[in-house]
Design an enzyme around this catalytic site. Sequence first.
Site, PDB file in Angstrom:
ATOM      1  N   GLU A  43     -71.977  -9.630 -47.956  1.00 47.64           N
ATOM      2  CA  GLU A  43     -73.359  -9.052 -47.476  1.00 47.64           C
ATOM      3  C   GLU A  43     -73.278  -8.245 -46.048  1.00 47.64           C
ATOM      4  OE1 GLU A  43     -75.949 -12.640 -46.723  1.00 47.64           O
ATOM      5  OE2 GLU A  43     -77.675 -11.176 -46.170  1.00 47.64           O
ATOM      6  N   ARG A 267     -61.622 -21.050 -47.634  1.00 42.51           N
ATOM      7  CA  ARG A 267     -61.615 -20.055 -46.518  1.00 42.51           C
ATOM      8  C   ARG A 267     -60.894 -20.036 -45.571  1.00 42.51           C
ATOM      9  NH1 ARG A 267     -67.127 -19.182 -45.952  1.00 42.51           N
ATOM     10  NH2 ARG A 267     -66.923 -18.367 -44.021  1.00 42.51           N
ATOM     11  N   LYS A 277     -70.543 -15.069 -38.885  1.00 39.26           N
ATOM     12  CA  LYS A 277     -70.985 -13.859 -38.774  1.00 39.26           C
ATOM     13  C   LYS A 277     -72.111 -14.149 -37.601  1.00 39.26           C
ATOM     14  CE  LYS A 277     -71.063 -12.078 -42.897  1.00 39.26           C
ATOM     15  NZ  LYS A 277     -71.287 -11.060 -44.074  1.00 39.26           N
TER      16      LYS A 277
HETATM   17  P1  ATP Z   1     -69.827 -15.778 -42.810  1.00 40.49           P
HETATM   18  O1  ATP Z   1     -69.874 -17.434 -43.376  1.00 40.49           O
HETATM   19  O2  ATP Z   1     -68.674 -15.541 -41.745  1.00 40.49           O
HETATM   20  O3  ATP Z   1     -71.162 -15.360 -42.442  1.00 40.49           O
HETATM   21  P2  ATP Z   1     -69.946 -15.066 -45.632  1.00 40.49           P
HETATM   22  O4  ATP Z   1     -69.367 -15.980 -46.532  1.00 40.49           O
HETATM   23  O5  ATP Z   1     -71.584 -15.286 -45.436  1.00 40.49           O
HETATM   24  O6  ATP Z   1     -69.379 -15.197 -44.135  1.00 40.49           O
HETATM   25  P3  ATP Z   1     -69.824 -12.591 -47.014  1.00 40.49           P
HETATM   26  O7  ATP Z   1     -70.250 -11.200 -46.520  1.00 40.49           O
HETATM   27  O8  ATP Z   1     -71.107 -13.136 -47.944  1.00 40.49           O
HETATM   28  O9  ATP Z   1     -69.911 -13.623 -45.408  1.00 40.49           O
HETATM   29  O10 ATP Z   1     -68.586 -12.699 -47.655  1.00 40.49           O
HETATM   30  C1  ATP Z   1     -67.919 -11.731 -48.495  1.00 40.49           C
HETATM   31  C2  ATP Z   1     -66.821 -12.359 -49.013  1.00 40.49           C
HETATM   32  O11 ATP Z   1     -65.733 -12.780 -48.151  1.00 40.49           O
HETATM   33  C3  ATP Z   1     -66.902 -13.484 -49.875  1.00 40.49           C
HETATM   34  O12 ATP Z   1     -66.698 -13.569 -51.149  1.00 40.49           O
HETATM   35  C4  ATP Z   1     -66.795 -14.560 -49.023  1.00 40.49           C
HETATM   36  O13 ATP Z   1     -66.497 -15.951 -49.821  1.00 40.49           O
HETATM   37  C5  ATP Z   1     -65.451 -14.259 -48.298  1.00 40.49           C
HETATM   38  N1  ATP Z   1     -65.094 -14.741 -46.961  1.00 40.49           N
HETATM   39  C6  ATP Z   1     -66.088 -14.820 -46.037  1.00 40.49           C
HETATM   40  N2  ATP Z   1     -65.572 -15.473 -45.026  1.00 40.49           N
HETATM   41  C7  ATP Z   1     -64.263 -15.955 -45.366  1.00 40.49           C
HETATM   42  C8  ATP Z   1     -63.386 -16.429 -44.880  1.00 40.49           C
HETATM   43  N3  ATP Z   1     -63.334 -17.219 -43.623  1.00 40.49           N
HETATM   44  N4  ATP Z   1     -62.127 -16.648 -45.478  1.00 40.49           N
HETATM   45  C9  ATP Z   1     -61.940 -16.000 -46.697  1.00 40.49           C
HETATM   46  N5  ATP Z   1     -62.960 -15.439 -47.130  1.00 40.49           N
HETATM   47  C10 ATP Z   1     -63.888 -15.301 -46.668  1.00 40.49           C
HETATM   48 MG    MG Z   2     -72.657 -14.874 -47.445  1.00 43.37          MG
END
Ligand code: ATP
Ligand code: MG
Length: 568
Positions: A43, A267, A277
Amino acid sequence: MTDSSSETSADSSRPTKHFIEQAIDADLAAGKANGVVTRFPPEPNGYLHIGHAKSICLNFGLANTYGGTCNLRFDDTNPSKEETEYVESIMDDVRWLGFQWDSLHYASDYFGQLYEWAEKLIQEGLAYVCDLNAEQTREYRGTLTEPGKNSPYRDRSATENLELFRKMKAGEFPDGSRTLRAKIDMASPNLNLRDPVMYRIMRAHHHRTGDDWCIYPMYDWAHGQSDSIEGITFSICTLEFENHRPLYNWYCQSLGIHHPRQIEFARLNMTYTVMSKRKLLQLVKENHVNGWDDPRMPTISGLRRRGYTPESIRNFAADIGVAKFNSTIDVVRLENAVREHLNRVASRRMVVFDPIKLTITNWPEGKVEMVDAINNPEDEAAGTRSVPFSGTLYIGADDFREEAPRKFFRLKKGGAVRLRSGYIIDCHDVVKDDDGNVIEVLCTYDPETKSGQDSSGRKVKGTIHWVSADHAIPIEVRNYDRLFAVENPDQTAEGQTFLDHLNPDSLSVTEAFAEPEIKTAEAGDRFQFERLGYYVVDPDSTDKQRVFNRIVPLRDSWGNMVAKGKTN
Ligand code: ATP
Ligand code: MG
C-alpha cells in the site's frame, strides 16, 4: 522471544524446501496451478522497510526459482493515506534490491471492474446496501463468543439495492451514511464472514483516480480480485491474513473468477526495531529522525543511506528463511550480513579518530615515501594503493599508552609496533603538556622492516594504522548506532510509548583524519576503515568535506554491553 537460529538454511543446496515451495510443488504436480505468478502488493502509504524486503525477496525469489513472473501492484484503495511520493520510493527500493517486476499494476486500475462485480453480486442476492453507521455495524457484528445480528437492511430486494448502490456511486449520500456489504453469515465463527463491508462512501482525493470516485472498495474486496485479474497463482501474504482467507475464497468463488491460492507466512520482527509504517511515519513527522532515509531507520532507503548493500539484505532474507510461526529475529543477523558482504568487497582505508601526533625522530627531514597498501586482503584483484609515509604521523590516541599492561599489544613507551604497510617503530619518549597529558609520541623507525620487504626477522605483536599528518584529509564521521535502546521497543510500561525507548546515543558526529586516497571517494562508496568498521560516503558530502556514515563497527559491541548490563 528471540530466535537466533536459522529457520531454513540459506543456500540453494539446502536439503528441504520451505513450506511455501512445498505447497507450490504439490499444486503444480496436482495440476491445480499451471505456473508460478506472484506479486508484491504494497500500500503506498509509507516507505518500505526491512520486513517488506523479506516479502519482496520471497515473491520475486519464487518467480525466479520456478521460472515464473512477479508483478508489482500498488494496493491503493485507501486514498486518505496514499501519496505519489510513496509510489516512487517503493519502485526505487524494489529496483535497488535487485528485482524487476514483470508488470506494474494499481488496484485503482480495477475500480471499474470491481464496481461491475459488486453489481453482479447484488443482482445475485449476495450483497446489499446497509444504512447502519460504523458504530451500529460494530454492535451488530457480535464478538468472538457471541454471534452477530442481521442488519435490518439485509433483506432489501436486488432492485432496491442496485438503485441505492448506484446512488452511492453518484454521490447522493453523505460520507459514512451507507455501505455495501456482502451477504454471508452473521453467525459465522469467523468475524470476517459476518457480512463484511465491500464499499464505503468517502469523498477523498485519490492519487491516481482524482475525484472520480466517492465510494472506495475495502481491502478484502479489492485484494483477491486484483490477484485474480492479474492471473496470480500464489498470493503470498503475512499471517494476520490467515483468517481473511475464507473471505478471499468466498469472493473468488461467488464471482466465478480465476481463484489464486493464498498462502500465509510469518512477518519479520526484529530486535531493537519498530516495523509498523504508522510508527515509522510518526518518527519522521515528529522529527525524531531526519526523514524516511535517516540511516537509523529500518526502511530500505534508510538502510541504503546507512551503507547496506542490496546483496547483504538479500542474504539476510535467505538466512532467516520463511516460517509459519511468528518470531523475532536478532538484529545482529542483519548487521552480520552486511559485515560479511563488505568484508569481501570493501576497500580498506586508514582513518584515525581522536588523533595523537607521532614523530619519527630518525626519519630524514622533509622526506615523504609512498608505501603500497593492500586494498582488500580478501580480494587480490582489488590491488594496492600508494599511501604517503612521513616523519610526522597521526595515530589513534587509543593505540598508545605511556604505561600499559603486558597484554597491551599496541604502542607503549619502551615498546614496538608495526605501522600498517610501513615500518616497525620503537617508542622511546613522549612530550607532555603542562597538565601532564601526552601530546606527542616520539619513536624511531627501523629501516630494515618495510612491509613487504622486511629482511630483519623482527617480530612484533601489534600492527596499528596511521596517517601522515601533512597529507591527512579531515572528514566528518556520523557514528550511527541503534535507534532504540531496548530489544523490544513495542513493549511499553503504562504511560510510555515506543518513543520512550529511543536510544539517546544513536548518533555522534566526530572529525577524523583520513589518508589522501579518500578524496576520490564518491557518495555511496563503501570502505572498511582499518581496525574500526565499515563506512559509506553520505550524499551530504561536498568537494570540501567528505561525510561518512558508520554502517557497522567491525565487531558487535552490543552483545558485550548487554552481557555487562550496560544497556537497559
Ligand atoms: P505495516 O503493518 O508495516 O504498515 P503493511 O503490511 O500494512 O505493513 P503493506 O504495504 O500492506 O504493509 O505490505 C506489502 C506486503 O509486504 C504485504 O504482502 C505484507 O504482507 C508484506 N509485509 C509487510 N510487513 C512485513 C513484515 N514485517 N514481514 C514480512 N512481510 C511484510
Ligand atoms: Mg497493509
